[in-house]
Scaffold this motif. Structure first.
Motif, mmCIF file in Angstrom:
data_model
loop_
_atom_site.group_PDB
_atom_site.id
_atom_site.type_symbol
_atom_site.label_atom_id
_atom_site.label_comp_id
_atom_site.label_asym_id
_atom_site.label_seq_id
_atom_site.Cartn_x
_atom_site.Cartn_y
_atom_site.Cartn_z
ATOM 1 N N LEU A 1 -7.259 0.645 6.792
ATOM 2 C CA LEU A 1 -7.522 1.640 7.506
ATOM 3 C C LEU A 1 -8.857 2.030 6.405
ATOM 4 O O LEU A 1 -9.845 2.412 7.418
ATOM 5 C CB LEU A 1 -6.778 3.243 7.479
ATOM 6 N N ARG A 2 -9.450 2.089 4.989
ATOM 7 C CA ARG A 2 -10.073 2.536 4.618
ATOM 8 C C ARG A 2 -11.347 1.404 4.986
ATOM 9 O O ARG A 2 -12.437 1.297 4.495
ATOM 10 C CB ARG A 2 -8.997 2.796 3.203
ATOM 11 N N LEU A 3 -10.902 0.597 4.691
ATOM 12 C CA LEU A 3 -12.143 -0.865 5.290
ATOM 13 C C LEU A 3 -12.858 -0.323 6.403
ATOM 14 O O LEU A 3 -13.804 -0.381 7.148
ATOM 15 C CB LEU A 3 -11.783 -2.012 4.794
ATOM 16 N N GLU B 1 -12.841 1.976 7.937
ATOM 17 C CA GLU B 1 -13.675 3.038 7.700
ATOM 18 C C GLU B 1 -15.150 2.943 7.514
ATOM 19 O O GLU B 1 -16.275 3.717 7.945
ATOM 20 C CB GLU B 1 -13.899 4.629 6.794
ATOM 21 N N PHE B 2 -15.536 2.128 6.790
ATOM 22 C CA PHE B 2 -16.847 1.363 6.440
ATOM 23 C C PHE B 2 -17.558 0.421 7.598
ATOM 24 O O PHE B 2 -18.510 -0.254 7.337
ATOM 25 C CB PHE B 2 -16.745 0.540 5.133
ATOM 26 N N GLY B 3 -16.571 -0.143 8.191
ATOM 27 C CA GLY B 3 -16.918 -0.845 9.854
ATOM 28 C C GLY B 3 -16.479 -2.191 9.712
ATOM 29 O O GLY B 3 -17.221 -3.027 10.729
ATOM 30 N N LEU B 4 -15.781 -2.484 8.032
ATOM 31 C CA LEU B 4 -15.167 -3.657 8.442
ATOM 32 C C LEU B 4 -13.471 -3.893 9.092
ATOM 33 O O LEU B 4 -13.266 -3.177 8.391
ATOM 34 C CB LEU B 4 -15.150 -3.626 6.274
ATOM 35 N N ILE C 1 -13.093 -12.035 7.262
ATOM 36 C CA ILE C 1 -11.858 -11.372 6.670
ATOM 37 C C ILE C 1 -10.811 -12.140 8.795
ATOM 38 O O ILE C 1 -11.698 -11.780 9.701
ATOM 39 C CB ILE C 1 -12.455 -9.833 7.079
ATOM 40 N N ILE C 2 -10.241 -12.392 8.148
ATOM 41 C CA ILE C 2 -8.901 -12.833 8.368
ATOM 42 C C ILE C 2 -8.116 -11.627 9.222
ATOM 43 O O ILE C 2 -7.603 -11.817 10.356
ATOM 44 C CB ILE C 2 -8.046 -14.449 8.349
ATOM 45 N N ASP D 1 -2.692 -5.141 3.707
ATOM 46 C CA ASP D 1 -2.120 -3.455 3.574
ATOM 47 C C ASP D 1 -2.941 -2.441 4.147
ATOM 48 O O ASP D 1 -3.556 -2.681 4.384
ATOM 49 C CB ASP D 1 -2.713 -3.131 1.727
ATOM 50 N N LEU D 2 -1.906 -1.644 4.833
ATOM 51 C CA LEU D 2 -1.650 -0.638 6.132
ATOM 52 C C LEU D 2 -3.119 -0.285 5.093
ATOM 53 O O LEU D 2 -4.420 0.427 5.980
ATOM 54 C CB LEU D 2 -0.548 -0.167 6.350
#
Length: 84
Positions: free
Chosen positions: A33-35, A37-40, A23-24, A28-29
């Motif tokens: 933020l949602r990603l 939360e998953f540690g991504l 992932i670079i 989309d903000l």
């Protein structure tokens, strides 16, 4: 003759199953933020496990989990080929 290092960034939605990507950037903000939360986040290595017949959703795998993303969400994630 000079050779330049070329980094090809692409949308996650354009990747094919079996590819390992890094992932670079997430454009989309809310999705970023949602990603998070998953540690991504940027620098996370992911592998595309599969796609549904019409391309939605995409199934991804990290070192800790599997998750699926809609094609629209995947189009907002910029990735590059992972160096394993």
């Amino acid at each position: 003759m000079l050779f330049r290092s070329v980094h090809l960034f692409m949308n996650l939605k354009d990747c094919i199953p079996g590819q390992e990507m890094e992932i670079i950037k997430v454009t989309d903000l809310d999705l970023e933020l949602r990603l998070l939360e998953f540690g991504l986040d940027a620098g996370t290595k992911i592998k595309i496990i599969g796609k549904a017949p019409l391309g939605c959703p995409l199934i991804l795998e990290t070192d800790r989990m599997r998750l699926s993303l809609r094609r629209v969400e995947a189009s907002q994630i910029k990735v590059k080929a992972s160096n394993a």
